[in-house]
Design a protein around this motif. Sequence first.
Motif, PDB file in Angstrom:
ATOM      1  N   PHE A   1       0.838  -0.635  -0.262  1.00 20.90           N
ATOM      2  CA  PHE A   1      -0.166   0.084   0.138  1.00 20.90           C
ATOM      3  C   PHE A   1       0.909   1.148  -0.106  1.00 20.90           C
ATOM      4  N   LEU A   2       0.575   2.086  -0.901  1.00 23.90           N
ATOM      5  CA  LEU A   2       1.293   3.060  -0.681  1.00 23.90           C
ATOM      6  C   LEU A   2       0.387   4.785   0.315  1.00 23.90           C
ATOM      7  N   THR A   3       1.025   5.480   0.731  1.00 22.38           N
ATOM      8  CA  THR A   3       0.512   6.975   1.433  1.00 22.38           C
ATOM      9  C   THR A   3       1.793   7.973   1.142  1.00 22.38           C
ATOM     10  N   ILE A   4       0.880   8.958   1.705  1.00 21.47           N
ATOM     11  CA  ILE A   4       1.984   9.959   2.035  1.00 21.47           C
ATOM     12  C   ILE A   4       1.517  10.616   3.228  1.00 21.47           C
ATOM     13  N   PRO A   5       2.631  11.695   3.694  1.00 19.25           N
ATOM     14  CA  PRO A   5       2.439  11.952   5.031  1.00 19.25           C
ATOM     15  C   PRO A   5       1.897  13.197   4.429  1.00 19.25           C
ATOM     16  N   LYS A   6       0.745  14.190   4.969  1.00 24.36           N
ATOM     17  CA  LYS A   6      -0.326  15.280   4.527  1.00 24.36           C
ATOM     18  C   LYS A   6       1.209  16.341   5.527  1.00 24.36           C
ATOM     19  N   ASN A   7       1.557  16.114   6.922  1.00 17.45           N
ATOM     20  CA  ASN A   7       2.416  17.029   7.674  1.00 17.45           C
ATOM     21  C   ASN A   7       3.919  16.849   7.416  1.00 17.45           C
TER      22      ASN A   7
ATOM     23  N   PHE B   1       8.841  15.118  -0.804  1.00 13.82           N
ATOM     24  CA  PHE B   1       8.237  14.440  -0.956  1.00 13.82           C
ATOM     25  C   PHE B   1       7.979  13.010  -1.145  1.00 13.82           C
ATOM     26  N   ILE B   2       7.810  12.417  -0.075  1.00 15.97           N
ATOM     27  CA  ILE B   2       8.054  11.189   0.001  1.00 15.97           C
ATOM     28  C   ILE B   2       6.909  10.226   0.040  1.00 15.97           C
ATOM     29  N   ILE B   3       6.561   9.148  -1.257  1.00 15.84           N
ATOM     30  CA  ILE B   3       5.743   7.975  -1.014  1.00 15.84           C
ATOM     31  C   ILE B   3       5.706   6.875  -0.083  1.00 15.84           C
ATOM     32  N   TYR B   4       5.063   6.696   0.411  1.00 16.72           N
ATOM     33  CA  TYR B   4       5.810   5.167   1.583  1.00 16.72           C
ATOM     34  C   TYR B   4       5.426   4.336   1.042  1.00 16.72           C
ATOM     35  N   LYS B   5       5.828   3.578   1.657  1.00 15.08           N
ATOM     36  CA  LYS B   5       5.254   2.015   1.422  1.00 15.08           C
ATOM     37  C   LYS B   5       4.661   0.994   2.688  1.00 15.08           C
ATOM     38  N   ILE B   6       3.462   0.283   2.715  1.00 16.42           N
ATOM     39  CA  ILE B   6       2.729  -0.241   3.234  1.00 16.42           C
ATOM     40  C   ILE B   6       3.119  -2.008   3.500  1.00 16.42           C
ATOM     41  N   ASN B   7       3.470  -2.784   3.812  1.00 16.21           N
ATOM     42  CA  ASN B   7       3.471  -3.629   3.939  1.00 16.21           C
ATOM     43  C   ASN B   7       1.648  -4.666   3.542  1.00 16.21           C
ATOM     44  N   SER B   8       2.184  -5.418   2.870  1.00 21.44           N
ATOM     45  CA  SER B   8       0.218  -5.647   2.487  1.00 21.44           C
ATOM     46  C   SER B   8      -0.385  -6.964   3.423  1.00 21.44           C
ATOM     47  N   SER B   9       1.128  -7.246   4.065  1.00 20.93           N
ATOM     48  CA  SER B   9       0.751  -8.588   5.083  1.00 20.93           C
ATOM     49  C   SER B   9       0.727  -8.212   6.544  1.00 20.93           C
TER      50      SER B   9
END
Length: 283
Positions: A150-156, A166-174
Motif C-alpha cells: 500500500f502507498l501513502t504520503i504524510p500530509k504534514n 515529498f516521500i511516498i511510503y510503502k506499507i507491507n500488505s501482510s
Amino acid sequence: MKQNLIVLSIITGILLFVGLVYFFLKPDNTYTDRLKVKNTWDLPFVLREISGISHIDDLRMACIQDEEGIIFIYDLEKQEITDEIQFGPRGDYESVRIIDSVAYIMESSGKLFKINNFESNHSEIEIYQTGFSRKNDIESFDYHDHSNTFLTIPKNKNLSNFSDDFIIYKINSSTYKIEEQPYSSLKTEDSIFQVNKFFFAEKNIYPSELAIHPETGEIYILDSKIPRLLILNSNGSFKKIYKLNPKDFQQPEGISFDSQGRMYISNEESGFLKQNIQLVEWE
C-alpha cells in the motif's frame, strides 16, 4: 500650479501603489482547462465532510466522512445512500479503499481498519498500527499491485524530522507496517511544485488522497489546500501537475477510478458550495 502638481503627484503615487499591490496580490488563475466536470452528484448533509471515496462497482461508491466510523454506500444511479456500515467509533477517518470484499479505512493517526466481507452480516474487523502517528496526518492510501504494497504520503511531517522531501511510503500488505525503503521521493524545492500566492511562493504539497490508475499505473495525488492534481509516472517520478479551479473543486478530498478508468473526485462542503462527487474527464 504648484498645488496642482502636488495633488497630481499624490494621485500618481496612489495609483502606482495600488497597481503594485494588485500585481503581487492578484490571484493565480492559471487553472487547467483540460479537466472537465461531466457529472455532479450533490451529497446529503451527513457527508458534508466527505474525506474519501472508493468504487465498490461502477454504480456504487463507498464513502467515509472524517468524524463517524461508518462506511456510507452511495448509489450513483439512485443518487442516494443505500446502506451504512459501522466499523469504528468517532475518529478522524481520511481514506477508504475497497479491494474485492475487503474495505480498508485509514485514520489520520496511521491506524488502519481492515473489514473483511464488509457488506456481509458476518464481517470481521481487524485494526493495525502502521507506524505512523497523528503528527504525520495520513490522508492518502491505495493498493499498489506491482509492488504488492500500500502507498501513502504524510500530509504534514515525514518519518524523518530532517526531511522536507515529498516521500511516498510503502506499507507491507501482510504486516501492515511501514517498509524501510520508500517507494519514491521528490524534492519539494523543485519549481514544479511552486504556486505564487500573495507575496509568498507555496511549494509544499499537502496530499489529501492518492489513487493509482488501473490501466497506466500512474499515481494521482490530490492537494486540497491549494486545489491541485499531481500525476506521477508509475515509478514515482514526476509527470505533470495541474492547478484546479476552486469554482469546480472547492476542497478535493477523495479520488477513485471505475473499471473503465474514469476518474471521480469528491469535495467537502466549503463556503456556499455543497459536498459532492464529480465525474471528470480529460479534454
